[in-house]
Scaffold this active site. Structure first.
Site, PDB file in Angstrom:
ATOM      1  N   GLU A  27      40.231  37.658  36.587  1.00  0.00           N
ATOM      2  CA  GLU A  27      40.498  38.937  35.942  1.00  0.00           C
ATOM      3  C   GLU A  27      39.368  39.393  35.032  1.00  0.00           C
ATOM      4  O   GLU A  27      39.351  40.526  34.603  1.00  0.00           O
ATOM      5  CB  GLU A  27      41.797  38.855  35.126  1.00  0.00           C
ATOM      6  CG  GLU A  27      43.054  38.915  35.955  1.00  0.00           C
ATOM      7  CD  GLU A  27      44.223  39.466  35.164  1.00  0.00           C
ATOM      8  OE1 GLU A  27      44.280  39.204  33.958  1.00  0.00           O
ATOM      9  OE2 GLU A  27      45.069  40.152  35.752  1.00  0.00           O
ATOM     10  N   GLU A  58      47.414  41.544  47.717  1.00  0.00           N
ATOM     11  CA  GLU A  58      48.632  41.317  46.934  1.00  0.00           C
ATOM     12  C   GLU A  58      49.211  42.680  46.607  1.00  0.00           C
ATOM     13  O   GLU A  58      48.548  43.536  46.037  1.00  0.00           O
ATOM     14  CB  GLU A  58      48.355  40.522  45.659  1.00  0.00           C
ATOM     15  CG  GLU A  58      49.637  40.239  44.853  1.00  0.00           C
ATOM     16  CD  GLU A  58      49.378  39.425  43.590  1.00  0.00           C
ATOM     17  OE1 GLU A  58      48.514  38.525  43.644  1.00  0.00           O
ATOM     18  OE2 GLU A  58      50.021  39.705  42.560  1.00  0.00           O
TER      19      GLU A  58
END
Length: 665
Positions: free
Chosen positions: A180, A256
């Site tokens: 991230e 995702e």
């Protein structure tokens, strides 16, 4: 009279034209084909989302797996993506690593190996993907970052892929790279090199398995990186890609997506993005987080799976609408099919896609999901309109000779609350290669030459039931099928079955917290380890457990009730926590962090000795005993009013637990 007659005739003509009007769409392979379809999948992990599935008794566990993976039965998934366990909290729990420590390798921890085997058993052609969300602490060498030593991280990931083959005969097809905080091209190149050096040239890389940018720009500018990356994967792209991603000419995946409560609105979300991820973003694969909602519902993102299986103690499970929405695509296509160029949006809202196997077969999937009935959890959905419409499809090219199409329909029917999913209708006869459909709002249609579709059905599972009020586990399992004890859900730390060969008494088989170092993690793992169990609605209960500390002087363990948070919120968990420490003290706190103290004093507890803790909470009062003798009583507990039971340790330290029991009112 003439003007009046003219007005009537004009009105009649308008009504007739409106009634008969319909938009026409051409499906033609002669104008060229689109991108190659890579499949629809589900994601187990990120984290611990399949935790309770393994505890189902047969035949219910196999029935759930059939609905997910069995071809021409239910969702018939093409792809299974799993977490490469990293010992860390990654949303709804922790999953164990195959290497807790640098000199430790064990390829039988956790349940993802088992899940991949079961998926392959049902569909030998299923695509397997592994992705690490976190890493054991040793990979970071004391830092909460896994890429300062990229050779170590690459080797760690490759050992998991090699272990999958050596110990489970599983060929991993893709490995993802995700973080991230920042993009690391050096690691991607090194991973490609390490894979090739290990004889894993066939394993392809998905990067950055997060956002379209900055990976797309780096791929365009760096030829070596471009050679290393096979797929650019985005999370929750909102059906949109970026121009730079298209310029790379790489496969584009929504690697995702979904993450939405699996009621009918969630099913509508899934129906819309399965089509529009390609129509809008040219994404050739969409993978649902998560595969199956098999974790305690009060953990974050409860029921955000394709189906629900959260009650192994009752055997109950629910085949939710996303299973049948998935089937509209998966039962009538396969990876390797190709999208037609003639795909797009319907004139009055909705979308259509068409795919072919290049051998004469055609599958068309149409959705007319309205905005308010197809909102996903993220990102925000811009306003749009859908109205009922007639749509004519003209088949051209190699499809012009098709005489009939099989028809499958799902109607959500939000007004009457009487939906019908994946219903087989009468085959549609084509006239001159053409057919017309009357499309209502919130419908999904599949029209196909494939005749093998089936709405599979197992006998109804047992009715739903709450977690047993009286529950015991002595962990006396000499050869456990899984490393986790049934129904315990680790939220920080890893609790595994353990054989205590040094104990000649009653504590040979125990449950042990095995981590001694904080993992490398993006989530907010607690500073303490904790595993929860039971019914979140429990208010008044007694919890008992034998505990064994293995850290002299610094060790500490706890027993807890009314634990109100877990998952990525575990750091802020409150409840009633009864701690004993190896320095001979005890403490009762209202929070996992140990900041709000309700009682404290001397306990006489020491490491390397077994102690029995009992915690009783009733109404606003709590009391505790040590080895059968009262240690403290009448601590005032105003909040929380209910929650799970739990066990855990004061830090990342070795400790054992035995003879766990709960009795709730």
């Amino acid at each position: 009279m003439i003007p009046r007659l003219a007005a009537v005739l004009a009105l009649f003509l308008f009504i007739s034209l409106d009634f008969c009007s319909c938009q026409s769409y051409v499906l033609d392979d002669k104008v060229g084909l689109g991108r190659v379809f890579d499949g629809i999948g589900g994601l187990s992990g990120g984290g611990a989302t399949s935790r309770l599935l393994v505890n189902y008794a047969e035949p219910y566990r196999s029935q759930i797996l059939d609905y997910l993976f069995k071809p021409n039965f239910g969702a018939s998934l093409h792809i299974l993506k799993v977490e490469i366990g990293g010992d860390a909290q990654t949303t709804d729990g922790t999953e164990p690593s195959h290497m807790h420590y640098e000199n430790d390798e064990n390829y039988f921890r956790g349940y993802e190996w088992w899940l991949m085997r079961e998926a392959k058993k049902r569909n030998p052609n299923i695509t397997l993907i592994g992705l690490p969300w976190a890493f054991p602490g040793w990979v970071g060498h004391g830092k909460n970052w896994p890429y300062d030593f990229p050779d170590i991280t690459a080797s760690y990931v490759v050992t998991w892929i090699l272990g999958a083959k050596q110990y489970h005969n599983l060929d991993i097809d893709y490995v993802g790279i995700w973080n991230e905080r920042k993009f690391d091209s050096k690691y991607i190149k090194l991973l490609r090199y390490t894979l090739d050096k290990s004889g894993l040239e066939r394993v392809r890389i998905i990067a950055s398995d997060n956002l379209w940018e900055p990976i797309t720009l780096f791929v365009l500018l760096d030829q070596e990186l471009s050679k290393a990356v096979d797929v650019i994967g985005a999370h929750y792209p909102g059906t949109i890609t970026v121009m730079e991603a298209l310029k790379t000419q790489k496969k584009l995946w929504s690697s995702e997506d979904y993450s939405t409560f699996n009621d009918e609105e969630g099913g509508g979300c899934w129906a819309r993005i399965l089509n529009q991820n390609y129509v809008n973003g040219r994404m050739t694969s969409t993978i649902s987080w998560n595969l199956v909602a098999s974790y305690y519902e009060k953990l974050p993102f409860g029921r955000d799976g394709l189906m629900t299986a959260e009650e192994p103690w009752s055997g109950n499970y629910v085949v939710e609408s996303p299973i049948w929405i998935t089937a509209h695509t998966t039962q009538f296509t396969q990876p390797g099919w190709t999208y037609l160029q003639t795909v797009g949006h319907l004139a009055q809202g909705g979308s259509y896609v068409a795919l072919t196997d290049g051998k004469g077969n055609l599958t068309v999937v149409i959705e007319t999901m309205t905005h308010d009935h197809s909102v996903c959890i993220r990102p925000p959905l811009p306003a749009y309109n859908v109205t009922s419409q007639n749509a004519t499809f003209q088949l051209k090219g190699s499809f012009a000779s098709i005489k009939a199409l099989q028809v499958w329909r799902s109607k959500f029917d939000f007004k009457t609350k009487k939906p019908s999913f994946f219903e087989k209708l009468t085959p549609l006869k084509l006239l001159d290669g053409s057919f017309t459909l009357s499309l209502a709002e919130d419908e999904v249609y599949t029209l196909t030459t494939i005749t093998t579709g089936q709405k599979g059905r197992h006998p109804d599972p047992p009715p739903s039931a709450r977690f047993p009020r009286i529950y015991k586990d002595d962990f006396n399992v000499p050869n456990p099928p899984f490393t986790e004890a049934p129904d315990f859900a680790d939220q920080t730390g890893v609790f595994e079955y353990y054989i205590n060969l040094t104990d000649t008494g009653p504590h040979v088989f125990t449950l042990r917290q095995v981590l001694t170092q904080r993992p490398v993690t993006w989530a907010t793992d607690a500073d303490q380890t904790i595993s929860v169990i039971g019914d979140y609605q429990w208010e008044n209960l007694t919890v008992t457990c034998d505990v064994f500390m293995e850290s002299v002087k610094t060790g500490g363990v706890f027993l807890a009730a009314r634990v109100d948070k877990g998952g990525q919120s575990v750091r802020s968990a409150t409840g009633v926590f009864f701690w004993v420490f190896a320095d001979g003290t005890y403490k009762v706190t209202n929070d996992l962090a140990g900041q709000t103290v309700l009682a404290e004093g001397q306990s006489g507890t020491r490491a390397y000795g077994w102690h029995t803790l009992t915690l009783t909470v009733k109404g606003q009062y709590a009391s505790g005993t040590l080895n059968g003798y009262p240690l403290w009583k009448n601590a005032v507990v105003l909040t929380p009013k209910n929650g799970w039971a739990a066990i855990g340790t004061h830090s990342f330290e070795l400790a054992q637990f035995d003879n766990f029991a709960v009795e709730a009112e």
